[in-house]
Write a protein that holds these residues in place. Structure first.
Motif, PDB file in Angstrom:
ATOM      1  N   LEU A 112       4.450  -5.115   8.378  1.00 37.86           N
ATOM      2  CA  LEU A 112       5.391  -5.741   7.454  1.00 37.86           C
ATOM      3  C   LEU A 112       6.021  -6.993   8.061  1.00 37.86           C
ATOM      4  O   LEU A 112       6.246  -7.986   7.354  1.00 37.86           O
ATOM      5  N   ALA A 115       3.624  -9.870   7.791  1.00 42.13           N
ATOM      6  CA  ALA A 115       3.416 -10.356   6.427  1.00 42.13           C
ATOM      7  C   ALA A 115       4.617 -11.101   5.865  1.00 42.13           C
ATOM      8  O   ALA A 115       4.445 -11.967   4.996  1.00 42.13           O
ATOM      9  N   ILE A 171      -1.967  -2.360   7.134  1.00 41.97           N
ATOM     10  CA  ILE A 171      -0.681  -2.565   6.468  1.00 41.97           C
ATOM     11  C   ILE A 171      -0.412  -4.057   6.287  1.00 41.97           C
ATOM     12  O   ILE A 171       0.098  -4.487   5.237  1.00 41.97           O
ATOM     13  N   ARG A 172      -0.753  -4.847   7.273  1.00 42.84           N
ATOM     14  CA  ARG A 172      -0.560  -6.305   7.160  1.00 42.84           C
ATOM     15  C   ARG A 172      -1.376  -6.878   6.015  1.00 42.84           C
ATOM     16  O   ARG A 172      -0.881  -7.702   5.217  1.00 42.84           O
ATOM     17  N   GLU A 174      -2.526  -5.312   3.321  1.00 45.56           N
ATOM     18  CA  GLU A 174      -1.982  -4.851   2.041  1.00 45.56           C
ATOM     19  C   GLU A 174      -0.684  -5.583   1.705  1.00 45.56           C
ATOM     20  O   GLU A 174      -0.449  -5.956   0.547  1.00 45.56           O
ATOM     21  N   ALA A 175       0.173  -5.785   2.708  1.00 56.38           N
ATOM     22  CA  ALA A 175       1.439  -6.476   2.463  1.00 56.38           C
ATOM     23  C   ALA A 175       1.208  -7.945   2.097  1.00 56.38           C
ATOM     24  O   ALA A 175       1.961  -8.510   1.293  1.00 56.38           O
ATOM     25  N   ARG A 179       2.823  -9.405  -1.393  1.00 63.63           N
ATOM     26  CA  ARG A 179       3.887 -10.405  -1.375  1.00 63.63           C
ATOM     27  C   ARG A 179       3.647 -11.539  -2.373  1.00 63.63           C
ATOM     28  O   ARG A 179       4.573 -12.290  -2.686  1.00 63.63           O
ATOM     29  N   MET A 198      11.201  -6.042   1.461  1.00 63.38           N
ATOM     30  CA  MET A 198      10.358  -5.146   2.261  1.00 63.38           C
ATOM     31  C   MET A 198      10.637  -3.683   1.925  1.00 63.38           C
ATOM     32  O   MET A 198       9.703  -2.886   1.755  1.00 63.38           O
ATOM     33  N   LEU A 202       7.731  -3.591  -1.091  1.00 64.75           N
ATOM     34  CA  LEU A 202       6.485  -3.396  -0.338  1.00 64.75           C
ATOM     35  C   LEU A 202       6.345  -1.976   0.200  1.00 64.75           C
ATOM     36  O   LEU A 202       5.270  -1.367   0.072  1.00 64.75           O
ATOM     37  N   LEU A 206       3.268   0.959  -0.028  1.00 65.33           N
ATOM     38  CA  LEU A 206       2.474   1.204   1.178  1.00 65.33           C
ATOM     39  C   LEU A 206       2.597   2.638   1.688  1.00 65.33           C
ATOM     40  O   LEU A 206       1.926   2.990   2.658  1.00 65.33           O
TER      41      LEU A 206
END
Length: 293
Positions: A112, A115, A171-172, A174-175, A179, A198, A202, A206
């Protein structure tokens, strides 16, 4: 004759199959969950009972092979191997749970941050991910555990710091996609902070990926905890961990006491395999795209 829009929409809804888990994967998920529940039940029973007579030294019954009285035999001090193995699995479960939760938290924070906190943070996190992924996994784990002094603290820190990069990369990614969503743009235009976006936008999206990632990290944490305990850098010898049991049994294999290593090793493999299957089945269940494969 022209088809009315509502009839056309109803026809399209009927033509699209609902996302459901295939029966084979559903059976796999149920089987893995039952096996995990049985192992957890045995571990909880062993923890609450404290082992009782099974963990007491009884030299009159030392080095006995598997029998009705002792299904997994006894060790060189007459302790019941079934009780020791179950307590070792329960201890490994606790350590693996703490380590996988810590690794998941690190992965979530890193992904997160990369991102949402700008290019500088993204470059730093990406460099750290590439660094940890390029190093030999087990060697890095051993070095971290050694620097931290070994023991439970060294195991937890070592496993947590070596198991986050792969999940953080997911995770990066997907974020990064989330965003650019419209509701995130609206929140930014309303002056909402990055932390607010976040936590409110987000992170809820997630959670399935984080849950699946934690389940998939769990068997790796258990296996690596047993590995570094086996070589003497993990849990202390006075705790009945599986790594300790396997390490001690190596001295007695030449004497023909094969059950001291075989049964704890098989139990560890069953535990790791059950959680690995459970994690993959949960991943297929939570991902609608994979559930139709």
């Amino acid at each position: 004759m022209m088809e009315r829009p509502e009839m056309k929409a109803a026809t399209q809804r009927k033509a699209v199959p609902a996302a459901s888990l295939p029966s084979g994967r559903l059976r796999l998920l149920v089987g893995a969950a039952l096996l995990v529940a049985a192992l957890l039940g045995l571990g909880l029973w062993a923890s609450l009972s404290g082992g009782g007579e099974g963990l007491r030294t009884n030299l009159a019954e030392r080095s006995l092979p598997p029998s009705w009285g002792h299904p997994l035999g006894t060790d060189w001090l007459g302790r019941d191997m079934l009780v020791r193995t179950v307590q070792g699995l329960w201890l490994s479960l606790q350590v693996g749970l703490l380590a996988s939760l810590a690794g998941t938290a690190i992965a979530a924070a890193a992904g997160l941050s990369a991102a949402l906190l700008g290019r500088t943070a993204d470059r730093i996190v990406s460099w750290l991910m590439d660094l940890f992924l390029s190093l030999p996994h087990l060697v890095t784990l051993i070095l971290i555990a050694f620097v931290c002094g070994g023991g439970l603290r060294g195991v937890l820190i070592g496993v947590a710091l070596t198991h986050w990069p792969s999940l953080a990369r997911l995770i990066r990614a997907e974020a990064m996609q989330l965003r650019s969503a419209d509701y995130v743009a609206v929140s930014r235009s309303l002056g909402k902070s990055r932390v607010w976006i976040m936590t409110r936008h987000l992170l809820p999206h997630l959670l399935p990926q984080l849950l699946t990632g934690c389940l998939l990290l769990f068997p790796h944490a258990i296996l690596h905890e047993a590995a570094i305990t086996f070589i003497g850098l993990g849990l202390p010898p006075d705790q009945p961990a599986i790594g300790v049991i396997l390490s001690e049994s190596m001295r007695y294999l030449n004497a023909g006491l094969w059950w001291l290593a075989v049964f704890p090793g098989v139990a560890l493999l069953l535990l790791v395999g059950a959680f690995d299957r459970l994690g993959h089945a949960a991943s297929a269940l939570l991902d609608p795209g994979r559930s139709q494969q």
